[in-house]
Every structure is written in structure tokens, then in C-alpha cells.
Design a protein around this motif. Structure first.
Motif, PDB file in Angstrom:
ATOM      1  N   ASP A   1       0.804  -1.216   0.000  1.00 37.69           N
ATOM      2  CA  ASP A   1       0.000   0.000   0.000  1.00 37.69           C
ATOM      3  C   ASP A   1       0.843   1.275   0.000  1.00 37.69           C
ATOM      4  O   ASP A   1       0.343   2.361  -0.308  1.00 37.69           O
ATOM      5  CB  ASP A   1      -0.926   0.014   1.224  1.00 37.69           C
ATOM      6  CG  ASP A   1      -0.147  -0.049   2.527  1.00 37.69           C
ATOM      7  OD1 ASP A   1       0.586  -1.036   2.725  1.00 37.69           O
ATOM      8  OD2 ASP A   1      -0.267   0.885   3.345  1.00 37.69           O
ATOM      9  N   LYS A   2       2.128   1.146   0.312  1.00 32.17           N
ATOM     10  CA  LYS A   2       3.006   2.316   0.371  1.00 32.17           C
ATOM     11  C   LYS A   2       3.795   2.545  -0.913  1.00 32.17           C
ATOM     12  O   LYS A   2       4.429   3.591  -1.069  1.00 32.17           O
ATOM     13  CB  LYS A   2       3.991   2.168   1.535  1.00 32.17           C
ATOM     14  CG  LYS A   2       3.343   2.085   2.907  1.00 32.17           C
ATOM     15  CD  LYS A   2       4.403   1.871   3.978  1.00 32.17           C
ATOM     16  CE  LYS A   2       3.772   1.733   5.366  1.00 32.17           C
ATOM     17  NZ  LYS A   2       4.801   1.460   6.399  1.00 32.17           N
ATOM     18  N   VAL A   3       3.765   1.577  -1.814  1.00 35.93           N
ATOM     19  CA  VAL A   3       4.638   1.643  -2.989  1.00 35.93           C
ATOM     20  C   VAL A   3       4.347   2.860  -3.858  1.00 35.93           C
ATOM     21  O   VAL A   3       5.237   3.666  -4.161  1.00 35.93           O
ATOM     22  CB  VAL A   3       4.534   0.352  -3.822  1.00 35.93           C
ATOM     23  CG1 VAL A   3       5.281   0.518  -5.150  1.00 35.93           C
ATOM     24  CG2 VAL A   3       5.105  -0.824  -3.042  1.00 35.93           C
ATOM     25  N   MET A   4       3.102   3.024  -4.298  1.00 38.71           N
ATOM     26  CA  MET A   4       2.782   4.120  -5.212  1.00 38.71           C
ATOM     27  C   MET A   4       2.989   5.495  -4.575  1.00 38.71           C
ATOM     28  O   MET A   4       3.553   6.393  -5.222  1.00 38.71           O
ATOM     29  CB  MET A   4       1.355   3.972  -5.737  1.00 38.71           C
ATOM     30  CG  MET A   4       1.186   2.827  -6.726  1.00 38.71           C
ATOM     31  SD  MET A   4       2.408   2.850  -8.082  1.00 38.71           S
ATOM     32  CE  MET A   4       2.053   4.427  -8.851  1.00 38.71           C
ATOM     33  N   PRO A   5       2.561   5.720  -3.322  1.00 39.36           N
ATOM     34  CA  PRO A   5       2.836   7.029  -2.715  1.00 39.36           C
ATOM     35  C   PRO A   5       4.325   7.355  -2.649  1.00 39.36           C
ATOM     36  O   PRO A   5       4.726   8.501  -2.886  1.00 39.36           O
ATOM     37  CB  PRO A   5       2.228   6.900  -1.314  1.00 39.36           C
ATOM     38  CG  PRO A   5       1.137   5.896  -1.471  1.00 39.36           C
ATOM     39  CD  PRO A   5       1.671   4.905  -2.464  1.00 39.36           C
ATOM     40  N   ILE A   6       5.152   6.347  -2.345  1.00 42.80           N
ATOM     41  CA  ILE A   6       6.593   6.583  -2.262  1.00 42.80           C
ATOM     42  C   ILE A   6       7.169   6.882  -3.643  1.00 42.80           C
ATOM     43  O   ILE A   6       7.991   7.793  -3.812  1.00 42.80           O
ATOM     44  CB  ILE A   6       7.300   5.369  -1.627  1.00 42.80           C
ATOM     45  CG1 ILE A   6       6.989   5.324  -0.127  1.00 42.80           C
ATOM     46  CG2 ILE A   6       8.808   5.423  -1.858  1.00 42.80           C
ATOM     47  CD1 ILE A   6       7.583   4.138   0.591  1.00 42.80           C
ATOM     48  N   LEU A   7       6.731   6.145  -4.661  1.00 42.07           N
ATOM     49  CA  LEU A   7       7.221   6.390  -6.015  1.00 42.07           C
ATOM     50  C   LEU A   7       6.811   7.772  -6.509  1.00 42.07           C
ATOM     51  O   LEU A   7       7.592   8.472  -7.167  1.00 42.07           O
ATOM     52  CB  LEU A   7       6.706   5.312  -6.965  1.00 42.07           C
ATOM     53  CG  LEU A   7       7.276   3.903  -6.779  1.00 42.07           C
ATOM     54  CD1 LEU A   7       6.624   2.936  -7.756  1.00 42.07           C
ATOM     55  CD2 LEU A   7       8.790   3.897  -6.965  1.00 42.07           C
ATOM     56  N   LYS A   8       5.586   8.177  -6.193  1.00 47.71           N
ATOM     57  CA  LYS A   8       5.108   9.489  -6.626  1.00 47.71           C
ATOM     58  C   LYS A   8       5.837  10.618  -5.899  1.00 47.71           C
ATOM     59  O   LYS A   8       6.085  11.681  -6.475  1.00 47.71           O
ATOM     60  CB  LYS A   8       3.600   9.599  -6.388  1.00 47.71           C
ATOM     61  CG  LYS A   8       2.760   8.748  -7.333  1.00 47.71           C
ATOM     62  CD  LYS A   8       1.275   8.905  -7.041  1.00 47.71           C
ATOM     63  CE  LYS A   8       0.426   8.071  -8.004  1.00 47.71           C
ATOM     64  NZ  LYS A   8      -1.031   8.206  -7.713  1.00 47.71           N
ATOM     65  N   ALA A   9       6.178  10.388  -4.639  1.00 48.46           N
ATOM     66  CA  ALA A   9       6.852  11.429  -3.854  1.00 48.46           C
ATOM     67  C   ALA A   9       8.287  11.636  -4.313  1.00 48.46           C
ATOM     68  O   ALA A   9       8.827  12.745  -4.234  1.00 48.46           O
ATOM     69  CB  ALA A   9       6.829  11.064  -2.370  1.00 48.46           C
ATOM     70  N   GLY A  10       8.920  10.567  -4.828  1.00 48.21           N
ATOM     71  CA  GLY A  10      10.305  10.680  -5.255  1.00 48.21           C
ATOM     72  C   GLY A  10      11.230  10.934  -4.074  1.00 48.21           C
ATOM     73  O   GLY A  10      10.903  10.631  -2.924  1.00 48.21           O
TER      74      GLY A  10
END
Length: 219
Positions: A110-119
Motif C-alpha cells: 500500500d506504500k509503494v505508489m505514494p513513495i514512487l510518486k513522492a520521489g
């Protein structure tokens, strides 16, 4: 460090041949390497600059032979073993050591996409004033650091012109050694091709590099 990775301005490697309609991954294992690197990095045992330096310290023959994601895979193994996340024997066998502690991974699905988007933003606040104004002549310092640096060899000692600055950013040379972020101004510097490669270069060609303030002296 003056390693084989610093290939800018070198000759003899043949032309760059872009691949038409190049896929994101050429094989499924490359995507898994990317996922492994992200998952391992979530333990926060190293930072991006230390990770880059780990790639730079691969044996030169391996560095030249390996593909992009092969370098990532080899350096990730060095990182996770060096950080104590796994042992060399566990990597070789693919099995956890008897009695090893079971940990909960910090990077869950569940954390993968938010982390990728945040850079990984490197812009930092600073009260310091820029040392160089737009249009100022500068000379890249002629240094040969043993560790990680973003100052390529082919511009060291060469004169350029400040185009603009991008605010203060994490300084990779110290960050890679865990000596602090030491944020400082990052400038786009324009170098004339003839300044870099002599009279045989096209007088209309220029090279633009983003360089930290500590790499530059007034000219």
C-alpha cells in the motif's frame, strides 16, 4: 572517484545507438531488480548518493560488461550485505540463516505508489546567498576526490558561465559518506565545446552541467 564510470568526454566506446520504442524493462527480471532495490532502500540503511557510489565501486571489467540493471543487482547485493540485512551465505543459498530474526518489511504494497510518486526531493532551505550571479564566469575546480562526486573529469579546471541556480540541494559528496547533507546552491553552468576539447570542436556547440557551488571558483 576517478573510476571507469566517469566516461563523459571519453572516446573509443562507439556511437550511442538509441533503441526505437525501447520498453521500460527488457526482461521481467529487470522489474524485479527495481522492486528489490526500492524494498531494500526502505530500510533506510543508506542514501541515494551512497547507493550511486556503490555502483561506482564495482570492478571496472564488470562495470563495462554489465547492463544497467545488472549493475543495480550487483550493487544491491553489496548494499544489503554491507548493511547487515542479510549475510553473504544467505544470498548464495537463497535461504535465511537458522535462528535469524524475522522482520516486517517497512515497504508494504500500500506504500509503494505514494513513495514512487513522492520521489526523493533534494531541495533544502538555506539562509545563505548564492555565491555566483547569472552570467558570472567560473572555473570548475580541479579536484580528484576518492569518494563520490558529481563533478565529471572532463570539465575540471575548465572555464564556464553561470546560466542560473536552482536553489540549495543536498551535496552528494558529503551525503554519500554520511557526513551530512551540507545543502548548497546548484547551478547550471555552460561550457563552450572548444574550452573542453580544443579548437577542433564545433564553435557553436556547448555543454550544460548542473554543478554544486563547492565545485566552482570565480574566474
Amino acid at each position: 572517484m576517478n573510476g571507469v564510470h566517469d566516461m563523459g568526454g571519453m572516446q573509443g566506446f562507439g556511437p550511442v545507438q538509441p533503441e526505437a520504442n525501447e520498453p521500460v524493462f527488457h526482461a521481467p527480471w529487470e522489474g524485479r531488480v527495481l522492486a528489490l532495490r526500492r524494498a531494500a532502500g526502505a530500510w533506510r540503511k543508506w542514501n541515494i548518493d551512497f547507493g550511486r557510489h556503490t555502483i561506482e565501486t564495482l570492478p571496472p571489467a564488470d562495470y563495462l560488461r554489465m547492463s544497467y540493471y545488472e549493475k543495480w543487482f550487483a550493487s544491491t547485493i553489496k548494499l544489503i550485505v554491507g548493511a547487515g540485512l542479510v549475510t553473504k551465505e544467505e544470498v548464495e543459498t537463497g535461504r535465511p540463516a537458522a535462528g535469524s530474526k524475522r522482520e516486517t518489511p517497512p515497504l508494504t504494497p500500500d506504500k509503494v505508489m505514494p513513495i514512487l510518486k513522492a520521489g526523493g526531493p533534494t531541495l533544502r532551505e538555506t539562509n545563505a546567498k548564492p555565491r555566483f550571479a547569472d552570467g558570472a564566469p567560473v572555473r570548475a575546480r580541479d579536484i580528484n576526490p576518492a569518494g563520490h562526486t558529481r563533478l565529471p573529469r572532463y570539465v575540471r579546471g575548465r572555464m564556464g558561465t553561470i546560466e542560473c541556480h536552482h536553489g540549495a540541494h543536498v551535496f552528494p559528496d558529503t551525503n554519500s559518506k554520511f557526513e551530512g547533507e551540507k545543502p548548497q546552491y546548484l547551478y547550471t553552468v555552460r561550457f563552450e565545446a572548444r574550452e573542453l576539447w580544443g579548437e577542433g570542436a564545433n564553435p557553436r556547440d556547448t555543454v550544460h552541467l548542473d554543478l554544486w557551488e563547492e565545485y566552482l571558483d570565480p574566474a
